[in-house]
Design an enzyme around this catalytic site. Structure first.
Site, PDB file in Angstrom:
ATOM      1  N   MET A 140      74.141  30.690  31.507  1.00  0.00           N
ATOM      2  CA  MET A 140      73.312  28.989  32.267  1.00  0.00           C
ATOM      3  C   MET A 140      71.954  29.085  31.221  1.00  0.00           C
ATOM      4  O   MET A 140      71.603  28.330  30.410  1.00  0.00           O
ATOM      5  CB  MET A 140      72.654  28.846  33.010  1.00  0.00           C
ATOM      6  CG  MET A 140      73.879  28.150  33.989  1.00  0.00           C
ATOM      7  SD  MET A 140      75.058  26.855  33.810  1.00  0.00           S
ATOM      8  CE  MET A 140      73.919  25.185  33.723  1.00  0.00           C
ATOM      9  N   ARG A 141      72.122  30.467  30.127  1.00  0.00           N
ATOM     10  CA  ARG A 141      71.376  31.094  28.760  1.00  0.00           C
ATOM     11  C   ARG A 141      71.315  29.687  27.833  1.00  0.00           C
ATOM     12  O   ARG A 141      70.362  29.459  27.489  1.00  0.00           O
ATOM     13  CB  ARG A 141      70.831  32.225  28.764  1.00  0.00           C
ATOM     14  CG  ARG A 141      69.810  32.873  27.802  1.00  0.00           C
ATOM     15  CD  ARG A 141      69.814  33.839  27.449  1.00  0.00           C
ATOM     16  NE  ARG A 141      69.060  34.834  28.579  1.00  0.00           N
ATOM     17  CZ  ARG A 141      70.094  35.869  28.796  1.00  0.00           C
ATOM     18  NH1 ARG A 141      70.962  35.994  29.297  1.00  0.00           N
ATOM     19  NH2 ARG A 141      68.750  36.267  30.029  1.00  0.00           N
TER      20      ARG A 141
END
Length: 668
Positions: free
Chosen positions: A274-275
């Site tokens: 999800m970065r």
């Protein structure tokens, strides 16, 4: 202090300048990784950015640059009295490639800690860079453990020093910028992901722009101060715009529509984790603030994707970075409605064009390569002639596969890596020794043992242990090193059957992937016809080796001895350049030797040169068919190494290959 080249005077490189400015507006974006060929103003632009950053207020006398409005409650120099502060320019701190861990995170005075029980801490570069910029030139050449420490500090906003029972923590929030030349080796994918944005830079091919670059550089070299003065108004305008964007940033609204576009884009390009979504959201917000808007638009999301996703998309290590912009536009249009790209309105341009003035790339990103640029087999799998006598067109490599580790026996002292056992600064402790130079890793038990017999003679009267410099002991540690993996590939006619050569290339490509992951240097020697050539001198760029392998032609006789002698010469030169790096020679052949007088005997004599020097070697036996002559096995015996077939290279049985290599060396 020398006058830096003005940031606004950099010609072109709009993406680079925009990425740096966005991080200046919002350091939470996560920094910039600048990739590009040498001589493309990477370092010049980064160093010039520091002059644009607003001054910072710091607590007077604090070595860790605490903010007087919200000082760090855990600051080693604290607690701080309110009211005492000073203003200074934001720092640009450079981390040298050869820096030690102590230089990066700080060093403890071990002697005072043992004898007086005090935490005498000398801050490192992470403390110096707090609330400024930390610049790492050639970040791909930085040792892995230093990169890990660096990126952990950047992610957590703090640096932790835990050593021999003494613990120090201090704030370390900074703009992280790294530059690298991909020809010198890549960063590991998990480290690439820790940089917020990435930018690919290249020299312009437009003559007018190149002329302007030279004109400005010569003018700067002749009179740096005068040149900077001529650009002072532009510099002041950009500095004021950064301040205004920072003030506007908290008011920028990231709506559900923009968030949906961000999520859909990250999903469409199959990025891991999800970065990417978080970085895109922060980048799009910074873009809106930079443009003077309080609403994130689709054009901000598009530009954020171009900066945040190319290094995160799911790809093999040898794939070129890039993003399919047509696919990006389709995704944004599908999930953006009226706000998708294609509107007549352009985003507010930044210096040199900004997000709305970005030049279109000259070449669309390529996948596995342009099919028209590579010769193909004709109907029925027959190779098409490529013009050379006895030469056949290159075969494509088969799909690579996972291999088990091939290591060099013994204990080395080479550069940190992941292949062979070595004495390193990091790893498990195996003993103690007197330090050579500065003490970096204290062996506490050995130090106490050395100091204990002398306490009465030194007049010890209190509880502290009287420790002197001669008592200190350095911990000897064992870890892993990177090696030079030199491939010696038979490209003769006996190897030229298309399916066979495809399998051979697939095996070598698999070993190259393994070398990439283990931080090795690689080289490629090929032999065919009447001679051998160094197709790729030893390099840290495994990508370059994969490219040379792909275009490798085949045909002609088998000058095995010439290939071995050329490889032996390559190793001789490399030992002079880097004596500590040990080599592993991987010979890919069916073992045949033809051409010239007594080719088999000459190949045997050449092979015994490697055995006499103790060079670790593996022969990948490419012989096929129901009748096998076992020539590759004989060659392995002459080399003092071991042989493995292509099939065994894939199988679990290769786990015993390392033992065979080590056993053969011990028996010799």
């Amino acid at each position: 202090m020398s006058t830096p080249f003005p940031f606004t005077a950099v010609v072109g490189q709009d993406d680079l300048r925009l990425a740096l400015l966005l991080n200046a507006v919002s350091p939470a974006v996560g920094g910039v990784l600048v990739r590009g060929e040498k001589g493309t103003a990477k370092s010049t632009a980064v160093r010039a950015l520091s002059a644009l950053l607003p001054e910072v207020d710091v607590v007077s006398g604090c070595r860790f640059s605490c903010d007087p409005d919200s000082p760090d409650p855990g600051c080693p120099d604290g607690p701080h009295e309110p009211g005492a502060f000073a203003s200074r320019p934001a720092r640009m701190v450079e981390l040298p490639v050869g820096a030690s861990e102590d230089r990066l995170v700080g060093a403890l005075d071990i002697e005072r800690a043992l004898s007086e029980g005090v935490k005498a801490f000398e801050p490192g570069l992470l403390a110096d860079a707090h609330r400024g910029t930390l610049y790492v030139d050639e970040v791909n050449l930085l040792h892995d453990h230093l990169v890990d420490l660096l990126l952990d500090a950047a992610a957590m906003g703090a640096s932790y020093v835990e050593r021999e029972g003494v613990s120090v923590r201090h704030a370390a929030r900074f703009l992280l910028v790294g530059t690298m030349n991909p020809e010198e080796g890549e960063l590991r994918p998990q480290l690439l992901d820790r940089f917020g944005l990435t930018v690919e830079v290249a020299a312009s091919r437009e003559p007018d722009q190149r002329v302007e670059v030279v004109r400005r550089r010569l003018a700067y070299d002749d009179d740096p101060a005068g040149f900077a003065a001529r650009w002072s108004d532009e510099e002041a305008a950009v500095r004021a715009r950064i301040v205004a964007a920072r003030e506007l940033l908290p008011s920028v609204r990231l709506g559900d529509g923009a968030l949906r576009q961000i999520a859909a884009t990250c999903a469409a390009f199959e990025v891991d984790g999800m970065r990417a979504d978080i970085v895109m959201a922060r980048t799009a917000t910074a873009l809106a603030a930079w443009a003077g808007r309080t609403e994130v638009l689709a054009e901000d999301v598009r530009q954020a994707a171009l900066l945040a996703l190319p290094h995160r998309r799911r790809r093999n290590p040898f794939d070129a970075p890039g993003l399919d912009e047509d696919k990006l536009d389709e995704t944004l249009e599908e999930f953006g409605g009226q706000d998708g790209p294609g509107e007549d309105d352009d985003p507010d341009p930044g210096p040199g064009g900004g997000p709305g003035g970005q030049p279109e790339p000259d070449d669309a990103p390529q996948g596995d390569g342009d099919a028209a640029a590579r010769p193909e087999a004709g109907e029925g799998g027959e190779p098409q002639p490529s013009g050379g006598a006895g030469e056949q067109s290159p075969a494509r490599a088969a799909e690579p596969f996972r291999t088990k580790v091939l290591s060099v026996p013994g204990l080395g002292e080479g550069a940190a890596g992941r292949r062979s056992r070595a004495r390193t600064e990091h790893g498990r402790t195996i003993g103690a020794r007197r330090p050579r130079g500065a003490l970096t890793k204290l062996h506490l038990a050995a130090t106490v043992q050395a100091a204990a017999p002398h306490q009465r003679a030194r007049g010890r009267s209190g509880p502290g242990l009287v420790v002197r410099r001669d008592d200190l002991r350095q911990a000897s540690r064992e870890g892993r090193e990177g090696n030079l993996v030199l491939f010696v590939v038979d490209a003769s006619g006996s190897m030229a059957a298309r399916q066979r050569m495809s399998a051979v290339k697939g095996a070598v490509l698999s070993l190259l992937l393994d070398a990439y992951q283990r931080r090795d240097k690689v080289g490629l020697v090929t032999f065919r016809g009447s001679a051998a050539e160094v197709a790729l001198p030893p390099t840290s760029s495994v990508d370059a080796a994969a490219v040379r392998l792909e275009s490798l032609p085949t045909g002609g006789r088998t000058p095995l001895a010439a290939g071995l002698l050329r490889a032996h010469e390559v190793l001789r030169v490399e030992r002079l350049r880097d004596p500590a790096r040990r080599a592993l020679v991987v010979v890919v052949t069916d073992g045949r030797a033809t051409g010239g007088p007594e080719p088999v005997a000459l190949a045997g004599r050449a092979a015994r040169l490697f055995a006499a020097e103790g060079t670790a070697s593996v022969v990948v036996d490419c012989e096929s068919g129901p009748v096998r002559l076992g020539l590759a096995g004989q060659l392995a015996g002459e080399l003092g190494g071991t042989a493995v077939t292509l099939d065994e290279l894939r199988a679990d049985s290769i786990a015993g290959l390392v033992k065979d290599v080590q056993g053969s060396r011990r028996a010799a």
